[in-house]
Design a protein around this motif. Sequence first.
Motif, PDB file in Angstrom:
ATOM      1  N   ALA A 365      55.708 128.093  52.862  1.00  0.00           N
ATOM      2  CA  ALA A 365      57.037 128.330  52.315  1.00  0.00           C
ATOM      3  C   ALA A 365      57.458 129.766  51.645  1.00  0.00           C
ATOM      4  CB  ALA A 365      57.415 127.225  51.281  1.00  0.00           C
ATOM      5  N   LEU A 366      56.291 130.102  50.840  1.00  0.00           N
ATOM      6  CA  LEU A 366      56.355 131.484  50.301  1.00  0.00           C
ATOM      7  C   LEU A 366      56.394 132.880  51.357  1.00  0.00           C
ATOM      8  CD1 LEU A 366      56.177 133.470  47.997  1.00  0.00           C
ATOM      9  CD2 LEU A 366      53.495 133.144  48.217  1.00  0.00           C
ATOM     10  N   PHE A 367      55.720 132.724  52.284  1.00  0.00           N
ATOM     11  CA  PHE A 367      55.772 133.724  53.259  1.00  0.00           C
ATOM     12  C   PHE A 367      57.266 133.467  54.253  1.00  0.00           C
ATOM     13  CE2 PHE A 367      51.394 134.247  52.597  1.00  0.00           C
ATOM     14  CZ  PHE A 367      51.029 135.636  52.693  1.00  0.00           C
ATOM     15  N   CYS A 368      57.751 132.243  54.449  1.00  0.00           N
ATOM     16  CA  CYS A 368      58.950 132.262  55.101  1.00  0.00           C
ATOM     17  C   CYS A 368      60.035 133.110  53.970  1.00  0.00           C
ATOM     18  CB  CYS A 368      59.356 130.631  55.097  1.00  0.00           C
ATOM     19  SG  CYS A 368      58.167 130.027  56.477  1.00  0.00           S
ATOM     20  N   VAL A 369      59.942 132.623  52.854  1.00  0.00           N
ATOM     21  CA  VAL A 369      60.692 133.276  51.758  1.00  0.00           C
ATOM     22  C   VAL A 369      60.738 134.835  51.795  1.00  0.00           C
ATOM     23  CG1 VAL A 369      61.337 133.613  49.070  1.00  0.00           C
ATOM     24  CG2 VAL A 369      61.036 131.340  50.378  1.00  0.00           C
ATOM     25  N   LEU A 370      59.348 135.325  51.978  1.00  0.00           N
ATOM     26  CA  LEU A 370      59.244 136.741  52.154  1.00  0.00           C
ATOM     27  C   LEU A 370      59.653 137.103  53.530  1.00  0.00           C
ATOM     28  CD1 LEU A 370      55.502 137.025  50.564  1.00  0.00           C
ATOM     29  CD2 LEU A 370      57.629 137.766  49.448  1.00  0.00           C
ATOM     30  N   ASN A 371      59.594 136.729  54.478  1.00  0.00           N
ATOM     31  CA  ASN A 371      60.133 136.856  55.668  1.00  0.00           C
ATOM     32  C   ASN A 371      61.726 136.978  55.571  1.00  0.00           C
ATOM     33  OD1 ASN A 371      59.536 137.791  58.397  1.00  0.00           O
ATOM     34  ND2 ASN A 371      60.418 135.794  59.141  1.00  0.00           N
ATOM     35  N   ILE A 372      62.431 136.066  54.940  1.00  0.00           N
ATOM     36  CA  ILE A 372      63.660 135.995  54.859  1.00  0.00           C
ATOM     37  C   ILE A 372      64.239 137.164  54.176  1.00  0.00           C
ATOM     38  CG2 ILE A 372      65.726 135.061  53.505  1.00  0.00           C
ATOM     39  CD1 ILE A 372      64.507 132.271  54.466  1.00  0.00           C
ATOM     40  N   LEU A 373      63.546 137.657  53.045  1.00  0.00           N
ATOM     41  CA  LEU A 373      63.994 138.731  52.277  1.00  0.00           C
ATOM     42  C   LEU A 373      63.645 140.202  52.981  1.00  0.00           C
ATOM     43  CD1 LEU A 373      62.271 137.713  48.835  1.00  0.00           C
ATOM     44  CD2 LEU A 373      64.798 137.818  49.320  1.00  0.00           C
ATOM     45  N   TYR A 374      62.673 140.164  53.955  1.00  0.00           N
ATOM     46  CA  TYR A 374      62.366 141.386  54.667  1.00  0.00           C
ATOM     47  C   TYR A 374      63.541 141.508  55.601  1.00  0.00           C
ATOM     48  CZ  TYR A 374      60.975 144.731  58.193  1.00  0.00           C
ATOM     49  OH  TYR A 374      60.841 145.619  58.892  1.00  0.00           O
ATOM     50  N   LEU A 375      63.701 140.487  56.574  1.00  0.00           N
ATOM     51  CA  LEU A 375      64.872 140.670  57.274  1.00  0.00           C
ATOM     52  C   LEU A 375      66.295 140.735  56.810  1.00  0.00           C
ATOM     53  CD1 LEU A 375      63.694 137.697  59.690  1.00  0.00           C
ATOM     54  CD2 LEU A 375      63.138 140.172  59.956  1.00  0.00           C
ATOM     55  N   TRP A 376      66.593 140.208  55.757  1.00  0.00           N
ATOM     56  CA  TRP A 376      67.740 140.558  55.190  1.00  0.00           C
ATOM     57  C   TRP A 376      67.855 142.077  54.688  1.00  0.00           C
ATOM     58  CZ3 TRP A 376      69.106 142.222  49.793  1.00  0.00           C
ATOM     59  CH2 TRP A 376      70.198 142.216  49.684  1.00  0.00           C
ATOM     60  N   MET A 377      66.780 142.621  54.099  1.00  0.00           N
ATOM     61  CA  MET A 377      66.768 144.166  53.852  1.00  0.00           C
ATOM     62  C   MET A 377      67.026 144.848  55.211  1.00  0.00           C
ATOM     63  SD  MET A 377      64.090 144.441  50.645  1.00  0.00           S
ATOM     64  CE  MET A 377      62.605 143.826  51.660  1.00  0.00           C
ATOM     65  N   ALA A 378      66.166 144.578  56.082  1.00  0.00           N
ATOM     66  CA  ALA A 378      66.205 145.394  57.570  1.00  0.00           C
ATOM     67  C   ALA A 378      67.593 145.076  57.999  1.00  0.00           C
ATOM     68  CB  ALA A 378      65.479 144.549  58.556  1.00  0.00           C
ATOM     69  N   ASN A 379      68.548 143.919  57.792  1.00  0.00           N
ATOM     70  CA  ASN A 379      69.768 143.919  58.445  1.00  0.00           C
ATOM     71  C   ASN A 379      70.817 144.716  57.359  1.00  0.00           C
ATOM     72  OD1 ASN A 379      69.410 142.442  60.681  1.00  0.00           O
ATOM     73  ND2 ASN A 379      69.799 140.388  59.569  1.00  0.00           N
ATOM     74  N   THR A 380      70.407 144.792  56.191  1.00  0.00           N
ATOM     75  CA  THR A 380      71.121 145.548  55.323  1.00  0.00           C
ATOM     76  C   THR A 380      71.265 147.120  55.743  1.00  0.00           C
ATOM     77  OG1 THR A 380      70.942 144.123  53.578  1.00  0.00           O
ATOM     78  CG2 THR A 380      71.532 146.186  52.924  1.00  0.00           C
ATOM     79  N   ARG A 381      69.917 147.582  56.109  1.00  0.00           N
ATOM     80  CA  ARG A 381      69.784 149.039  56.435  1.00  0.00           C
ATOM     81  C   ARG A 381      70.343 149.256  57.786  1.00  0.00           C
ATOM     82  NH1 ARG A 381      64.243 147.935  54.682  1.00  0.00           N
ATOM     83  NH2 ARG A 381      63.974 147.814  56.771  1.00  0.00           N
ATOM     84  N   LYS A 382      70.433 148.367  58.693  1.00  0.00           N
ATOM     85  CA  LYS A 382      71.265 148.452  59.957  1.00  0.00           C
ATOM     86  C   LYS A 382      72.736 148.566  59.920  1.00  0.00           C
ATOM     87  CE  LYS A 382      67.764 146.172  63.076  1.00  0.00           C
ATOM     88  NZ  LYS A 382      67.921 145.093  63.950  1.00  0.00           N
ATOM     89  N   ALA A 383      73.172 147.814  58.747  1.00  0.00           N
ATOM     90  CA  ALA A 383      74.856 147.891  58.672  1.00  0.00           C
ATOM     91  C   ALA A 383      75.221 149.165  58.045  1.00  0.00           C
ATOM     92  CB  ALA A 383      75.039 146.602  57.631  1.00  0.00           C
ATOM     93  N   GLU A 384      74.176 149.877  57.208  1.00  0.00           N
ATOM     94  CA  GLU A 384      74.532 151.142  56.702  1.00  0.00           C
ATOM     95  C   GLU A 384      74.356 152.206  57.731  1.00  0.00           C
ATOM     96  OE1 GLU A 384      75.787 151.891  53.589  1.00  0.00           O
ATOM     97  OE2 GLU A 384      75.616 149.962  53.153  1.00  0.00           O
ATOM     98  N   ARG A 385      73.812 151.964  58.581  1.00  0.00           N
ATOM     99  CA  ARG A 385      73.517 152.987  59.785  1.00  0.00           C
ATOM    100  C   ARG A 385      74.623 152.682  60.780  1.00  0.00           C
ATOM    101  NH1 ARG A 385      67.652 151.391  61.607  1.00  0.00           N
ATOM    102  NH2 ARG A 385      68.345 152.098  63.589  1.00  0.00           N
ATOM    103  N   ARG A 386      75.299 151.600  60.747  1.00  0.00           N
ATOM    104  CA  ARG A 386      76.205 151.323  61.783  1.00  0.00           C
ATOM    105  C   ARG A 386      77.474 151.935  61.365  1.00  0.00           C
ATOM    106  NH1 ARG A 386      74.209 146.364  62.597  1.00  0.00           N
ATOM    107  NH2 ARG A 386      75.195 145.258  61.125  1.00  0.00           N
ATOM    108  N   LYS A 387      77.673 152.256  59.984  1.00  0.00           N
ATOM    109  CA  LYS A 387      78.870 152.921  59.603  1.00  0.00           C
ATOM    110  C   LYS A 387      78.890 154.510  59.912  1.00  0.00           C
ATOM    111  CE  LYS A 387      79.148 149.930  55.195  1.00  0.00           C
ATOM    112  NZ  LYS A 387      78.536 149.986  53.717  1.00  0.00           N
ATOM    113  N   THR A 388      77.726 155.089  60.158  1.00  0.00           N
ATOM    114  CA  THR A 388      77.815 156.611  60.456  1.00  0.00           C
ATOM    115  C   THR A 388      77.453 156.769  61.884  1.00  0.00           C
ATOM    116  OG1 THR A 388      75.460 156.566  60.106  1.00  0.00           O
ATOM    117  CG2 THR A 388      76.716 156.854  58.106  1.00  0.00           C
ATOM    118  N   MET A 389      77.033 155.818  62.874  1.00  0.00           N
ATOM    119  CA  MET A 389      77.076 156.107  64.380  1.00  0.00           C
ATOM    120  C   MET A 389      77.441 154.993  65.307  1.00  0.00           C
ATOM    121  SD  MET A 389      72.993 155.204  64.925  1.00  0.00           S
ATOM    122  CE  MET A 389      72.335 156.373  63.942  1.00  0.00           C
TER     123      MET A 389
END
Length: 422
Positions: A365-389
């Motif tokens: 369960a802990l590693f699933c939570v960590l994976n959710i957090l990592y993917l959420w951060m990755a999606n956030t970074r992608k959303a920021e990049r989409r604003k500029t390209m």
Amino acid sequence: MSNKQYCIALTVTYVPYIVSELPSNLVLKAVGPHLMLPTMLTLWGIVTTLQGIVDSYSGFLACRFFLGLLEGGVFPGLVLYLSYFYPRYKMNTRVTLFFSSASLSGAFSGILAYGIIRMDGVGNRPGWSWIFILEGLFTFLFGLSSYFIFPQSLDKTWFLSPEEKNYVKGKLLEDTHKEEEVFSWKEVLEALKLPQLWLLGMAFFFAATILFGLAYFSPSIIQGLGYTAADAQLMSVPPYAVACVVALISSFISDRYRCRGVVCIVSVLLCAIGFAIFLGSESKRVQYGSLFFSVTGAYMAPPTQATWNANNASPQTRRATVIAMGFIMGNSGGILATWLLGSLSPAPKYTKATITLLIFSLLAALFCVLNILYLWMANTRKAERRKTMNREEEAPGLGNHSACRLRNILEYFPQDIFIHSD
């Protein structure tokens, strides 16, 4: 066999099983799933049948080795094969339909074993040998028939009309871009660099240890509650039947609401509840009831984890590698489960093993939570990049690292926060 001999036999199965998974998935695309999967199934059936006629321990070990070698590529190969036909947001239900057959077979194999074992003496063979012979022959015949059933690709699917093929192609193109057509070692290395592979791989390891422990030892656990060996086979049926139904319901929820991570967490927490009840109660009925939690959770987790893993890697070679690596880590847990319940923790209570599996449930369960957090951060970074390209400005060949290629999917499914955008 002694407990030690039984554990050695299971370990001999897992070693070639693990070794064959990645090469098998990489070869599958070149050979063609319509040839490779039926061949593995057919040969697997032959080896299973041969287990019923061996008359020495060394012969049995040889059968177990080749069984693992042939079986290793089946599950990851089928997950990869399904990804050729279904978009990511429809994959979990399809993978679970396949995987639930494992829990359903756990139910029916108990009933079959209960009946077949009574053939003791037929053909001067013990009852247990007929279980391998009859179920192996069925697998062999199904493997032969699958040469004529499995299509090579979407374009060559014999049971779809041209209009239906175009519809499926449209859905796949909505979900992803056109991927590479040739094998590339670069993509294999790219797959091994993905943080989500290793985070989810650890969850795979812990959840699979639980699954294999229950799959191999649930009849022994039930027998330890006071049932005869034959009745223990029969009493193993209800938990597996419930697991099949609940897994299908959870997969529908996972696809409908894009909540792979939540379903994975709930599944392993169900395991934790089951193990806690088994440890905390002295009532045989309550301990038997605890299996409905632990078995259900154990069979909910793997198909959702496999789908979550496959959803977050592209192009195809990268996805094939990620799928295989996930199963390699999971099946490594199978080796641990074999010794944990077979030798290191004695029956009937299996106290040390149950405590270990309870801890593993919480770690998964802990590693699933960590994976959710990592993917959420990755999606956030992608959303920021989409604003500029835009998509045209982005370098080709990024696969799941692309920030722009999923814009349309996010418009269709804005609630998706648990899946790392391809």
